[in-house]
Design a protein around this motif. Structure first.
Motif, PDB file in Angstrom:
ATOM      1  N   VAL A  47       0.820  -1.210   0.000  1.00 25.73           N
ATOM      2  CA  VAL A  47       0.000   0.000   0.000  1.00 25.73           C
ATOM      3  C   VAL A  47       0.860   1.269   0.000  1.00 25.73           C
ATOM      4  O   VAL A  47       0.656   2.160  -0.826  1.00 25.73           O
ATOM      5  CB  VAL A  47      -0.946   0.017   1.221  1.00 25.73           C
ATOM      6  N   PHE A  48       1.847   1.315   0.890  1.00 29.09           N
ATOM      7  CA  PHE A  48       2.544   2.597   1.057  1.00 29.09           C
ATOM      8  C   PHE A  48       3.752   2.776   0.149  1.00 29.09           C
ATOM      9  O   PHE A  48       4.248   3.882  -0.020  1.00 29.09           O
ATOM     10  CB  PHE A  48       2.945   2.789   2.520  1.00 29.09           C
ATOM     11  N   ILE A  49       4.236   1.700  -0.427  1.00 29.56           N
ATOM     12  CA  ILE A  49       5.375   1.854  -1.312  1.00 29.56           C
ATOM     13  C   ILE A  49       5.058   1.341  -2.716  1.00 29.56           C
ATOM     14  O   ILE A  49       5.164   2.071  -3.696  1.00 29.56           O
ATOM     15  CB  ILE A  49       6.611   1.148  -0.717  1.00 29.56           C
ATOM     16  N   GLY A  50       4.614   0.092  -2.799  1.00 30.70           N
ATOM     17  CA  GLY A  50       4.337  -0.503  -4.113  1.00 30.70           C
ATOM     18  C   GLY A  50       3.309   0.285  -4.908  1.00 30.70           C
ATOM     19  O   GLY A  50       3.563   0.694  -6.045  1.00 30.70           O
ATOM     20  N   LEU A  51       2.155   0.523  -4.303  1.00 28.91           N
ATOM     21  CA  LEU A  51       1.094   1.224  -5.034  1.00 28.91           C
ATOM     22  C   LEU A  51       1.507   2.643  -5.406  1.00 28.91           C
ATOM     23  O   LEU A  51       1.136   3.157  -6.461  1.00 28.91           O
ATOM     24  CB  LEU A  51      -0.174   1.269  -4.192  1.00 28.91           C
ATOM     25  N   VAL A  52       2.279   3.265  -4.529  1.00 31.69           N
ATOM     26  CA  VAL A  52       2.733   4.631  -4.801  1.00 31.69           C
ATOM     27  C   VAL A  52       3.590   4.656  -6.076  1.00 31.69           C
ATOM     28  O   VAL A  52       3.411   5.506  -6.961  1.00 31.69           O
ATOM     29  CB  VAL A  52       3.528   5.184  -3.589  1.00 31.69           C
ATOM     30  N   VAL A  53       4.495   3.691  -6.195  1.00 38.05           N
ATOM     31  CA  VAL A  53       5.341   3.645  -7.385  1.00 38.05           C
ATOM     32  C   VAL A  53       4.532   3.204  -8.605  1.00 38.05           C
ATOM     33  O   VAL A  53       4.726   3.689  -9.721  1.00 38.05           O
ATOM     34  CB  VAL A  53       6.551   2.706  -7.167  1.00 38.05           C
ATOM     35  N   PHE A  54       3.581   2.306  -8.374  1.00 34.91           N
ATOM     36  CA  PHE A  54       2.719   1.848  -9.472  1.00 34.91           C
ATOM     37  C   PHE A  54       1.971   3.048 -10.070  1.00 34.91           C
ATOM     38  O   PHE A  54       1.956   3.262 -11.289  1.00 34.91           O
ATOM     39  CB  PHE A  54       1.732   0.793  -8.942  1.00 34.91           C
ATOM     40  N   ILE A  55       1.356   3.844  -9.194  1.00 34.09           N
ATOM     41  CA  ILE A  55       0.615   5.015  -9.671  1.00 34.09           C
ATOM     42  C   ILE A  55       1.569   5.992 -10.370  1.00 34.09           C
ATOM     43  O   ILE A  55       1.225   6.582 -11.393  1.00 34.09           O
ATOM     44  CB  ILE A  55      -0.119   5.705  -8.486  1.00 34.09           C
ATOM     45  N   ALA A  56       2.789   6.110  -9.838  1.00 36.77           N
ATOM     46  CA  ALA A  56       3.782   6.992 -10.464  1.00 36.77           C
ATOM     47  C   ALA A  56       4.081   6.540 -11.899  1.00 36.77           C
ATOM     48  O   ALA A  56       4.050   7.338 -12.843  1.00 36.77           O
ATOM     49  CB  ALA A  56       5.067   7.003  -9.636  1.00 36.77           C
ATOM     50  N   GLU A  57       4.359   5.244 -12.054  1.00 36.50           N
ATOM     51  CA  GLU A  57       4.669   4.746 -13.406  1.00 36.50           C
ATOM     52  C   GLU A  57       3.470   4.907 -14.330  1.00 36.50           C
ATOM     53  O   GLU A  57       3.603   5.255 -15.506  1.00 36.50           O
ATOM     54  CB  GLU A  57       5.079   3.260 -13.352  1.00 36.50           C
ATOM     55  N   SER A  58       2.283   4.647 -13.783  1.00 39.51           N
ATOM     56  CA  SER A  58       1.089   4.719 -14.606  1.00 39.51           C
ATOM     57  C   SER A  58       0.826   6.163 -15.041  1.00 39.51           C
ATOM     58  O   SER A  58       0.483   6.424 -16.194  1.00 39.51           O
ATOM     59  CB  SER A  58      -0.099   4.157 -13.821  1.00 39.51           C
ATOM     60  N   TYR A  59       1.028   7.102 -14.120  1.00 39.42           N
ATOM     61  CA  TYR A  59       0.888   8.520 -14.466  1.00 39.42           C
ATOM     62  C   TYR A  59       1.836   8.877 -15.622  1.00 39.42           C
ATOM     63  O   TYR A  59       1.440   9.490 -16.615  1.00 39.42           O
ATOM     64  CB  TYR A  59       1.191   9.413 -13.255  1.00 39.42           C
ATOM     65  N   LEU A  60       3.087   8.489 -15.475  1.00 40.00           N
ATOM     66  CA  LEU A  60       4.086   8.852 -16.485  1.00 40.00           C
ATOM     67  C   LEU A  60       3.713   8.298 -17.850  1.00 40.00           C
ATOM     68  O   LEU A  60       3.736   8.998 -18.855  1.00 40.00           O
ATOM     69  CB  LEU A  60       5.468   8.330 -16.062  1.00 40.00           C
ATOM     70  N   GLY A  61       3.362   7.015 -17.871  1.00 43.86           N
ATOM     71  CA  GLY A  61       3.056   6.376 -19.160  1.00 43.86           C
ATOM     72  C   GLY A  61       1.828   6.971 -19.815  1.00 43.86           C
ATOM     73  O   GLY A  61       1.842   7.335 -20.991  1.00 43.86           O
ATOM     74  N   GLN A  62       0.763   7.128 -19.022  1.00 39.64           N
ATOM     75  CA  GLN A  62      -0.467   7.626 -19.626  1.00 39.64           C
ATOM     76  C   GLN A  62      -0.304   9.064 -20.107  1.00 39.64           C
ATOM     77  O   GLN A  62      -0.872   9.463 -21.118  1.00 39.64           O
ATOM     78  CB  GLN A  62      -1.636   7.533 -18.630  1.00 39.64           C
TER      79      GLN A  62
END
Ligand code: TRP
Length: 445
Positions: A47-62
């Protein structure tokens, strides 16, 4: 460019996330670290690390709709072209694929022996697995070749026709098999013991090693740090809610890991086997248990190893795609040419990985006390993935226009979500990962 459909993206990203990490690795490290307490630590890391980076990568790509390398250049405030070197991370995916394909080859081999004859005792199971890895070079190459060809065939057809389609087929099948296995497990006397093991906290075994294992696992299981999520998100339609889809993927991934754990521990406890069998759990402990169940055991074994195979194939395609997209866009290659080049590299590296565990070649393929297989794992899980994740967070926290990020977030979620995420990305996560990195390479202990 042909993009994923909304559902196609969620299936493909979940397909990438759900893999050997969930069904093979998560249960055995949970077993090693004593169960429930480890699960709690793991969930916090997700929740506090994995999802944060996941959302970061997803933001960048989209946002960029481009390959990893161009994304960093395009979105940096200064448009500094040195950001193009961020593309290094996509090679991590190809290296993981090299040894992942070898392991998937073993799984394919186990599907075949599940049809015929499963080992009758732990000794036989152990010696079968050890001889497969240390002696049967041709057999391993044969299965690695089949897996490589399947992977290549799928990515050759592109994002929509290849990756989306295979995920829309294999993910429901995987769900169905796991559901069936879960029903069977629930009916075993040992199921309650399994639930207790997974959910009752025993903090004795939680030390800094457990913490690092949980964080590393959170990273690996969400397919972070190799540009996979970024690249898939570049094919996520522009107005889709990338925050929501990230949560969906995180939830599916976590549920499947937990279900896999519940099933496997119910099986193990039913046979009176130990929960702390390590990496051999799936290849040594389980086959013996299946054997004791007669013909039904054969069927369950086939179902179980097929689930592993399906989960693994949908992950495999996601490891090569970031490099393909980079080659296609930056070097103007056709998809075919990119696939041939990347395919040959991982196929060759995979053979080196498997040879490095064989009796005949291990001496010449061991460097500084680690064989080539372990080196590939180490260089990715312990080096390139954490570095890439730190870089991604630092990039978003310090080198991208905050207002632009905020605008995009608030289109899809309340502002508080942005505030929390931004704080974590800028201040907490990069340092947490840096500690992991320094620890893994032995700089701090
Ligand atoms: N997440 C997958 C698993 O749990 C593995 C995986 C797929 C992966 N793509 C990745 C890991 C990219 C790291 C990077 O098995």
């Amino acid at each position: 460019m042909n993009k994923f459909s909304r559902l196609g993206f969620i299936f493909a990203a979940a397909g990438s996330a759900v893999g050997l990490g969930n069904i093979w690795k998560f249960p055995y490290i949970t077993g090693e670290y004593g169960g429930g307490a480890f699960v709690i630590v793991y969930l916090l890391c997700i929740v506090f690390i994995g999802l944060v980076v996941f959302i970061a990568e997803s933001y960048l790509g989209q946002t960029s709709e481009a390959n990893v390398s161009s994304t960093f250049v395009k979105l940096s405030k200064s448009k500094n072209s040195n950001w193009k070197y961020s593309g290094f991370m996509v090679f991590g995916g190809l290296i993981i694929l090299s040894f992942y394909s070898v392991v998937l080859g073993w799984i394919l081999n186990y599907i075949f022996i599940s049809f015929a004859s499963l080992p009758e005792s732990s000794e036989l199971a152990g010696s079968y697995f050890n001889s497969l890895v240390s002696q049967k070079i041709e057999l391993q190459i044969f299965f690695h070749t089949i897996i490589a060809l399947i992977t290549i065939f799928i990515v050759l057809r592109g994002v929509k026709e290849g990756i989306e389609k295979i995920n829309l087929i294999l993910m429901p099948l995987l769900g169905l098999i796991l559901f069936g296995l879960l029903i069977y497990a629930i009916n075993l006397d040992s199921f309650s013991k399994s639930v207790e093991f997974m959910f009752s906290a025993n903090w004795n075994k939680i030390d800094d090693n457990a913490l690092l294992a949980a964080l590393g696992q959170a990273f690996f299981t969400l397919s972070l740090g190799t540009g996979t999520i970024l690249t898939y998100s570049a094919s996520l339609p522009k107005n889709e809610n990338f925050i929501k889809s990230s949560f969906y993927v995180g939830i599916v991934d976590t549920i499947i890991a937990i279900i896999a754990g519940l099933i496997i521990f119910a099986f193990l406890f039913e046979a009176g086997a130990k929960s702390s069998a390590g990496p051999g759990l799936v290849f040594i402990s389980l086959p013996v248990i299946f054997q004791q169940w007669g013909v039904l055991g054969n069927i369950i074994a086939i179902a179980f190893f097929s689930a592993l195979l399906f989960a693994g194939i949908t992950s495999a395609v996601s490891m090569i795609e970031p490099l393909l997209m980079l080659f296609i866009e930056r070097f103007n290659m056709t998809r075919r040419k990119a696939v041939v080049i990347c395919g040959s590299i991982f196929y060759g590296l995979g053979i080196i990985a498997l040879l490095s565990m064989s009796n005949s070649f291990k001496d010449s393929l061991t460097f500084f006390g680690k064989n080539a297989f372990d080196w590939m794992d180490f260089l990715t899980s312990s080096i390139s993935m954490p570095i890439a994740a730190i870089m991604t967070c630092i990039f978003l926290g310090y080198f991208v226009d905050k207002n632009k990020i905020r605008d995009k977030f608030t289109q899809h979620a309340p502002k508080i979500v942005f505030d929390i995420w931004y704080f974590l990305v800028k201040y907490l996560v990069p340092f947490a990962i840096a500690i992991l990195l320094l620890n893994k390479i032995g700089v701090i202990k």
